[in-house]
Design a protein around this motif. Structure first.
Motif, PDB file in Angstrom:
ATOM      1  N   PHE A  33       5.046  61.106  14.518  1.00  0.00           N
ATOM      2  CA  PHE A  33       5.855  60.822  15.690  1.00  0.00           C
ATOM      3  C   PHE A  33       5.346  59.540  16.340  1.00  0.00           C
ATOM      4  CE2 PHE A  33       6.016  65.601  15.565  1.00  0.00           C
ATOM      5  CZ  PHE A  33       7.305  65.650  15.055  1.00  0.00           C
ATOM      6  N   VAL A  34       6.207  58.553  16.406  1.00  0.00           N
ATOM      7  CA  VAL A  34       5.830  57.250  16.931  1.00  0.00           C
ATOM      8  C   VAL A  34       6.333  57.116  18.358  1.00  0.00           C
ATOM      9  CG1 VAL A  34       6.026  54.759  16.648  1.00  0.00           C
ATOM     10  CG2 VAL A  34       5.922  56.235  14.630  1.00  0.00           C
ATOM     11  N   SER A  35       5.441  56.796  19.272  1.00  0.00           N
ATOM     12  CA  SER A  35       5.818  56.565  20.663  1.00  0.00           C
ATOM     13  C   SER A  35       6.134  55.087  20.864  1.00  0.00           C
ATOM     14  CB  SER A  35       4.687  56.983  21.607  1.00  0.00           C
ATOM     15  OG  SER A  35       4.445  58.364  21.504  1.00  0.00           O
ATOM     16  N   LYS A  36       7.084  54.824  21.737  1.00  0.00           N
ATOM     17  CA  LYS A  36       7.436  53.447  22.076  1.00  0.00           C
ATOM     18  C   LYS A  36       6.964  53.175  23.485  1.00  0.00           C
ATOM     19  CE  LYS A  36      11.262  50.155  22.233  1.00  0.00           C
ATOM     20  NZ  LYS A  36      12.712  49.945  22.031  1.00  0.00           N
ATOM     21  N   LYS A  37       6.081  52.201  23.641  1.00  0.00           N
ATOM     22  CA  LYS A  37       5.509  51.928  24.950  1.00  0.00           C
ATOM     23  C   LYS A  37       5.615  50.457  25.298  1.00  0.00           C
ATOM     24  CE  LYS A  37       2.340  55.775  25.281  1.00  0.00           C
ATOM     25  NZ  LYS A  37       1.042  56.219  25.783  1.00  0.00           N
ATOM     26  N   THR A  38       5.956  50.219  26.560  1.00  0.00           N
ATOM     27  CA  THR A  38       5.998  48.857  27.075  1.00  0.00           C
ATOM     28  C   THR A  38       5.470  48.867  28.496  1.00  0.00           C
ATOM     29  OG1 THR A  38       7.994  48.448  25.774  1.00  0.00           O
ATOM     30  CG2 THR A  38       7.445  46.856  27.481  1.00  0.00           C
ATOM     31  N   SER A  67       4.484  63.610  24.987  1.00  0.00           N
ATOM     32  CA  SER A  67       5.556  63.444  24.014  1.00  0.00           C
ATOM     33  C   SER A  67       5.854  64.791  23.367  1.00  0.00           C
ATOM     34  CB  SER A  67       5.147  62.422  22.948  1.00  0.00           C
ATOM     35  OG  SER A  67       6.148  62.276  21.961  1.00  0.00           O
ATOM     36  N   ILE A  68       7.128  65.161  23.309  1.00  0.00           N
ATOM     37  CA  ILE A  68       7.555  66.420  22.700  1.00  0.00           C
ATOM     38  C   ILE A  68       8.623  66.093  21.666  1.00  0.00           C
ATOM     39  CG2 ILE A  68       8.571  68.692  23.104  1.00  0.00           C
ATOM     40  CD1 ILE A  68       7.596  68.489  26.010  1.00  0.00           C
ATOM     41  N   ASN A  69       8.403  66.535  20.414  1.00  0.00           N
ATOM     42  CA  ASN A  69       9.293  66.163  19.312  1.00  0.00           C
ATOM     43  C   ASN A  69       9.568  67.337  18.385  1.00  0.00           C
ATOM     44  OD1 ASN A  69       9.578  63.000  19.341  1.00  0.00           O
ATOM     45  ND2 ASN A  69       7.433  63.436  19.808  1.00  0.00           N
ATOM     46  N   VAL A  93      13.536  56.256  18.711  1.00  0.00           N
ATOM     47  CA  VAL A  93      13.013  56.406  20.065  1.00  0.00           C
ATOM     48  C   VAL A  93      13.610  55.295  20.922  1.00  0.00           C
ATOM     49  CG1 VAL A  93      10.930  56.428  21.492  1.00  0.00           C
ATOM     50  CG2 VAL A  93      10.880  57.441  19.206  1.00  0.00           C
ATOM     51  N   LYS A  94      14.275  55.664  22.019  1.00  0.00           N
ATOM     52  CA  LYS A  94      14.983  54.657  22.803  1.00  0.00           C
ATOM     53  C   LYS A  94      15.072  55.073  24.275  1.00  0.00           C
ATOM     54  CE  LYS A  94      18.498  55.289  20.091  1.00  0.00           C
ATOM     55  NZ  LYS A  94      19.831  55.256  19.426  1.00  0.00           N
ATOM     56  N   PHE A  95      15.358  54.094  25.127  1.00  0.00           N
ATOM     57  CA  PHE A  95      15.585  54.379  26.539  1.00  0.00           C
ATOM     58  C   PHE A  95      16.982  54.979  26.692  1.00  0.00           C
ATOM     59  CE2 PHE A  95      16.712  53.320  30.943  1.00  0.00           C
ATOM     60  CZ  PHE A  95      15.560  53.735  31.602  1.00  0.00           C
ATOM     61  N   PRO A  96      17.146  56.053  27.485  1.00  0.00           N
ATOM     62  CA  PRO A  96      18.466  56.679  27.632  1.00  0.00           C
ATOM     63  C   PRO A  96      19.479  55.715  28.228  1.00  0.00           C
ATOM     64  CG  PRO A  96      16.720  58.073  28.540  1.00  0.00           C
ATOM     65  CD  PRO A  96      16.099  56.739  28.263  1.00  0.00           C
ATOM     66  N   LYS A  97      20.710  55.752  27.709  1.00  0.00           N
ATOM     67  CA  LYS A  97      21.743  54.851  28.196  1.00  0.00           C
ATOM     68  C   LYS A  97      22.217  55.212  29.592  1.00  0.00           C
ATOM     69  CE  LYS A  97      23.681  53.407  23.741  1.00  0.00           C
ATOM     70  NZ  LYS A  97      24.893  53.382  22.881  1.00  0.00           N
ATOM     71  N   VAL A  98      22.355  56.510  29.851  1.00  0.00           N
ATOM     72  CA  VAL A  98      22.857  56.969  31.145  1.00  0.00           C
ATOM     73  C   VAL A  98      21.880  57.982  31.727  1.00  0.00           C
ATOM     74  CG1 VAL A  98      24.749  58.080  32.390  1.00  0.00           C
ATOM     75  CG2 VAL A  98      25.234  56.621  30.405  1.00  0.00           C
ATOM     76  N   LEU A  99      21.476  57.760  32.963  1.00  0.00           N
ATOM     77  CA  LEU A  99      20.540  58.639  33.651  1.00  0.00           C
ATOM     78  C   LEU A  99      21.089  59.010  35.026  1.00  0.00           C
ATOM     79  CD1 LEU A  99      17.252  56.748  32.762  1.00  0.00           C
ATOM     80  CD2 LEU A  99      17.789  59.088  32.061  1.00  0.00           C
ATOM     81  N   VAL A 100      20.807  60.214  35.458  1.00  0.00           N
ATOM     82  CA  VAL A 100      21.264  60.700  36.753  1.00  0.00           C
ATOM     83  C   VAL A 100      20.059  61.168  37.550  1.00  0.00           C
ATOM     84  CG1 VAL A 100      22.671  62.411  37.958  1.00  0.00           C
ATOM     85  CG2 VAL A 100      23.492  61.413  35.819  1.00  0.00           C
TER      86      VAL A 100
END
Length: 421
Positions: A86-91, A292-294, A378-385
């Motif tokens: 499982f690869v995490s994406k960090k910035t 991280s949960i996968n 692994v990506k940033f969600p397009k829509v968040l509430v």
């Protein structure tokens, strides 16, 4: 030194007051009931470690851990590692500063567990004596609600916004300040800013965490991880690593950490429920834990990674809907209290205890927020509430930048205040 002495004094007073509160208002279990419960919870140890914070960590044979008391796991074969990496994406965010990762737990300064064992925090008689009910020890109260329909409406319209109201009643004893993503998810992660909120009431808890959910409201399934301050369970107001699971909307299943059977631990380095140190302080060094949960594509187990440690997994056999995917991910905080939505409101803080709009160095946050969808990317969600049960008590703010810096979700608040009497 003065700060440490003051903190120790505060912890001592908090423990005394909480012990008095639970002794007066809680139902005392019998001596026999407590001993039977302890025998179930505390497995034989090959090695015992006394932590400097007072915890006792037992090194328990990996095949004798509490998970295997669960009827569905009697013949379960331990999966010693995920079938995929499982690869995490960090910035890191260059404009908001970079918090430091927490690299150890307090107990590990006093020793380590040998290969073939897992570290488990020992439950004491005092822990159980504080419980109003042994059957409810370490468990959340039932929670039937669903605001995902509102979030889905916003998503369908491609709107990033705030869910003002939910269509179903919110639980009376919980208050959440959260960021929500809906869809079909195979994983989620974030870096959770770590604090020790002061003033958590004896009967309450305060957490900062990730939730992955699926199913209908009445039988919703959830797996959760993060940090919490929970005097009723742990007997103090220290910040501790925790996990949770349920497959029936917290009705009859699930618990914190290993206080019931279910979660399978494989790590020898990390103990669920152990103290986290150091923690952040206002306008000073900020610290975070990475969660991280996968979903494992081969076994159907949900793996938990804490910082760089693969801690263990929730077996897929515990669930129905979560065997396939999660349909909602939440990031944020939660306060449990009998005095949520009451006057006077609980004084238990959420996050750092400061308002979300005070931002980095004062407010608690999630950053490096990511989901994994059916593409396995692994990506940033397009829509968040954003959603808050009690905006005048606990607030939210998704801080998006026009440049390339990482978005940060701030949340929390003091609880009772002039706007939240």
């Amino acid at each position: 030194m003065e700060r440490q002495a003051a903190l120790r004094k505060f912890l001592f007073i908090a423990i005394f007051v909480c012990a008095f509160y639970n002794g007066v208002y809680g139902r005392r279990a019998s001596h026999q009931e407590i001993n039977m419960k302890l025998k179930t919870l505390n497995k034989p140890a090959s090695k015992t470690i006394k932590s400097e914070d007072g915890d006792i960590i037992d090194c328990v044979d990996i095949y004798k851990q509490p998970a295997f008391d669960h009827p569905a796991l009697r013949n379960h074969k331990i999966q010693m590692k995920p079938s995929v990496e499982f690869v995490s994406k960090k910035t890191n965010s260059p404009t908001d500063g970079s918090s430091k990762p927490i690299t150890s737990q307090t107990w590990s300064k006093s020793g380590g567990c040998p290969v073939g064992t897992v570290p488990i925090r020992r439950v004491s008689k005092e822990d159980l004596r504080r419980a109003s009910s042994l059957s409810q020890f370490g468990r959340k109260t039932p929670q039937v609600y669903d605001f995902r329909d509102k979030a889905n409406q916003l998503k369908a319209n491609n709107i990033n916004g705030t869910a003002e109201k939910s269509y179903n009643p919110r639980p009376k004893n919980r208050s959440e300040a959260i960021l929500i993503a809906t869809g079909n998810y195979l994983g989620a992660q974030s870096d959770i800013n770590t604090w020790n909120p002061q003033g958590v009431q004896c009967s309450d808890y305060s957490s900062a965490q990730i939730w992955l959910l699926a199913g209908y409201p009445e039988i919703s399934e959830s797996i959760e991880a993060g940090w919490m301050v929970n005097p009723a369970v742990f007997g103090d107001t220290r910040t501790r690593l925790f996990t949770y699971w349920t497959n029936d909307a917290y009705s009859k299943t699930g618990c914190i950490n290993l206080l019931c059977s279910g979660f399978v631990q494989i790590s020898t380095k990390v103990a669920l429920g152990a103290t986290i140190d150091p923690v952040s302080s206002i306008s000073s060094t900020q610290y975070h834990m990475s969660i991280s949960i996968n979903l494992d594509p081969d076994s159907g187990n949900w793996w938990l990674t804490y910082n760089e440690f693969v801690l263990g997994y929730w077996p897929g056999t515990l669930f129905q809907d979560l065997r396939q995917n999660a349909t909602t991910v939440q990031w944020g905080g939660e306060v449990y209290s009998p005095n949520v939505r009451m006057k006077p409101h609980t004084k238990t803080p959420m996050g750092s205890g400061d308002w979300a709009y005070n931002l980095y160095g004062k407010a608690c946050f999630h950053t490096n927020i990511r989901i994994k969808d059916n593409s396995w990317q692994v990506k940033f969600p397009k829509v968040l509430v954003e959603f808050s049960d009690e905006k005048e008590c606990y607030s939210t703010l998704l801080n998006r930048k026009m440049d390339k810096s990482e978005p940060m979700f701030y949340f929390g608040g003091p609880g009772q205040n002039p706007r939240c009497p």
